[in-house]
Design a protein around this motif. Sequence first.
Motif, short mmCIF file in Angstrom:
data_model
loop_
_atom_site.label_atom_id
_atom_site.label_comp_id
_atom_site.label_asym_id
_atom_site.label_seq_id
_atom_site.Cartn_x
_atom_site.Cartn_y
_atom_site.Cartn_z
N LEU A 1 30.77 25.59 30.07
CA LEU A 1 32.15 26.09 30.25
C LEU A 1 33.00 25.13 31.08
N ASN A 2 32.38 24.02 31.52
CA ASN A 2 33.11 23.09 32.40
C ASN A 2 33.80 21.99 31.59
N SER A 3 35.03 21.65 32.01
CA SER A 3 35.68 20.50 31.38
C SER A 3 36.60 19.85 32.40
N ASP A 4 36.96 18.59 32.16
CA ASP A 4 37.84 17.89 33.11
C ASP A 4 39.19 18.59 33.21
N SER A 5 39.68 19.11 32.06
CA SER A 5 41.02 19.72 32.10
C SER A 5 40.98 21.10 32.76
N ILE A 6 39.92 21.88 32.51
CA ILE A 6 39.79 23.19 33.17
C ILE A 6 38.39 23.29 33.78
N PRO A 7 38.24 22.83 35.02
CA PRO A 7 36.90 22.88 35.62
C PRO A 7 36.43 24.30 35.83
N LEU A 8 35.13 24.47 35.74
CA LEU A 8 34.52 25.75 36.14
C LEU A 8 34.86 25.97 37.60
N SER A 9 34.92 27.21 38.05
CA SER A 9 35.16 27.44 39.47
C SER A 9 34.14 28.43 40.01
N PHE A 10 33.34 27.95 40.96
CA PHE A 10 32.37 28.80 41.63
C PHE A 10 32.78 28.98 43.09
N ARG A 11 32.41 30.13 43.65
CA ARG A 11 32.32 30.23 45.11
C ARG A 11 30.82 30.18 45.41
N LEU A 12 30.44 29.24 46.26
CA LEU A 12 29.03 29.13 46.64
C LEU A 12 28.84 29.74 48.02
N CYS A 13 27.97 30.77 48.08
CA CYS A 13 27.67 31.39 49.39
C CYS A 13 26.16 31.52 49.51
N LYS A 14 25.69 31.94 50.69
CA LYS A 14 24.24 32.12 50.86
C LYS A 14 23.75 33.37 50.14
N GLY A 15 24.55 34.44 50.18
CA GLY A 15 24.13 35.73 49.62
C GLY A 15 23.91 36.72 50.74
N ILE A 16 24.39 37.93 50.52
CA ILE A 16 24.44 38.88 51.64
C ILE A 16 23.49 40.07 51.49
N TYR A 17 22.96 40.29 50.29
CA TYR A 17 22.16 41.51 50.05
C TYR A 17 20.70 41.26 50.44
N VAL A 18 19.96 42.34 50.67
CA VAL A 18 18.54 42.19 51.01
C VAL A 18 17.76 42.18 49.69
N ASN B 1 29.18 17.10 39.09
CA ASN B 1 29.64 17.49 37.76
C ASN B 1 31.11 17.92 37.72
N LYS B 2 31.83 17.61 38.82
CA LYS B 2 33.28 17.89 38.87
C LYS B 2 33.61 19.36 38.59
N ILE B 3 32.79 20.22 39.21
CA ILE B 3 33.03 21.67 39.13
C ILE B 3 33.79 22.07 40.39
N HIS B 4 34.79 22.90 40.26
CA HIS B 4 35.53 23.35 41.44
C HIS B 4 34.65 24.31 42.26
N VAL B 5 34.66 24.15 43.60
CA VAL B 5 33.83 25.03 44.41
C VAL B 5 34.54 25.50 45.68
N GLY B 6 34.39 26.79 45.92
CA GLY B 6 34.80 27.37 47.21
C GLY B 6 33.56 27.38 48.08
N PHE C 1 40.49 33.91 29.52
CA PHE C 1 41.39 33.37 30.55
C PHE C 1 40.70 32.19 31.24
N PRO C 2 40.65 31.04 30.57
CA PRO C 2 39.84 29.92 31.08
C PRO C 2 40.22 29.46 32.49
N SER C 3 41.53 29.53 32.85
CA SER C 3 41.88 28.99 34.18
C SER C 3 42.09 30.06 35.23
N ASN C 4 41.85 31.32 34.89
CA ASN C 4 42.23 32.37 35.85
C ASN C 4 41.04 33.16 36.39
N ALA C 5 39.81 32.68 36.11
CA ALA C 5 38.65 33.45 36.59
C ALA C 5 37.56 32.53 37.10
N GLY C 6 36.89 32.99 38.15
CA GLY C 6 35.77 32.24 38.71
C GLY C 6 34.67 33.20 39.11
#
Length: 303
Positions: A169-186, A213-218, A144-149
């Motif tokens: 896995l990144n491409s102009d038509s279907i960019p990779l999608s990351f959520r970038l956070c600091k991280g919550i676990y010890v 790199n034109k990657i989608h990011v939250g 599911f290239p466009s439905n998961a991040g």
Amino acid sequence: MFNKLIAAILPYFPKKFIWIFSRTYISGETIDDAMRVSKDLNSKKIKVTIDVLGEFIKTLEEAEANKQEYLDLIDVTFKNDVDGNFSVKPTSFGLLIDKEVCYHHIMDIIAKAASYNSFVRIDMEDSLCTDLEIELFRRVKNDFPSNAGLVVQAYLKRTYNDITGLTDLNSDSIPLSFRLCKGIYVEPEAISYKKHEEINRHFLEDLEFMFKNKIHVGIATHDKILVESAYDLIAKYNVPKHLYEFQMLYGVTPKLRESIVNEGHTMRVYVPFGKQWFGYSTRRLKENPKMASHIIKAIFIKG
Ligand SMILES: Cc1cc2nc3c(=O)[nH]c(=O)nc-3n(C[C@H](O)[C@H](O)[C@H](O)COP(=O)(O)OP(=O)(O)OC[C@H]3O[C@@H](n4cnc5c(N)ncnc54)[C@H](O)[C@@H]3O)c2cc1C
């Protein structure tokens, strides 16, 4: 010290006391609660990502039940015309018991979301799970290239390499999608950055790589300094709106959230709900011990 001590002992208090703290961060116990909160956020031009609380299960029966809850949630979300997507924690589907079972459950959830043209974000859990969750993401992204991040955590020393390692896995038509956070676990010092400035520096390094790199990011943070630095990078790289959004947790820094929306950026709020709110709450509580003393004051001083 006092705040930390209170945060450490609060989890041993009766649940109804913890709920006084938790209701700021959790929409409620039922899907209806999640819908009510999501619609309210949507009315403020905020999208949502909905999470059913529940992690580190002990049996595969629990994994099956958790999947069913997500499948129902997805139907109800679109019946209610909620503008949202979904976040999943793979350990709730048996990642640490049987990774094949987990993969199939998550595939079923993504397939259901995809039938509504929606999206599922794989949350990143503690470092025991990092390799497994990256592998899981690779597999589902293939189907599911466009439905998961995936979520990545700036506090882990390995993260920059993990991000660069996924760019095939990144491409102009279907960019990779990351959520970038600091991280919550010890996490142990050997594998993670501990200092605030160090984590922020790596957060921005990761973010800049994604923009270049034109990657989608939250951009998932409540840290004003990071939000402002993200604005600068967005301007520097002229990042189009479809390649980023800001993300925050329900109940955290609503004023900063509003200012981001007013600046015209897309905002998505993480809306957790479910009967298993206790583990989620005590983690939030340890993260922000200052809150704990407010609760104690509310309970014991203000009666
Ligand atoms: C949408 C979203 C999804 C996330 N998903 C994951 C995930 O999959 N895996 C993971 O490890 N982590 C996840 N996190 C948590 C994240 O890693 C951080 O632990 C959390 O966001 C706090 O970091 P911060 O960037 O806000 O900065 P901080 O420096 O921790 O906080 C900045 C300021 O925000 C405020 N603040 C932050 N947290 C709270 C709080 N709980 N209560 C009240 N005020 C607060 C305080 O004013 C604080 O000074 C997610 C966070 C968000 C926003």
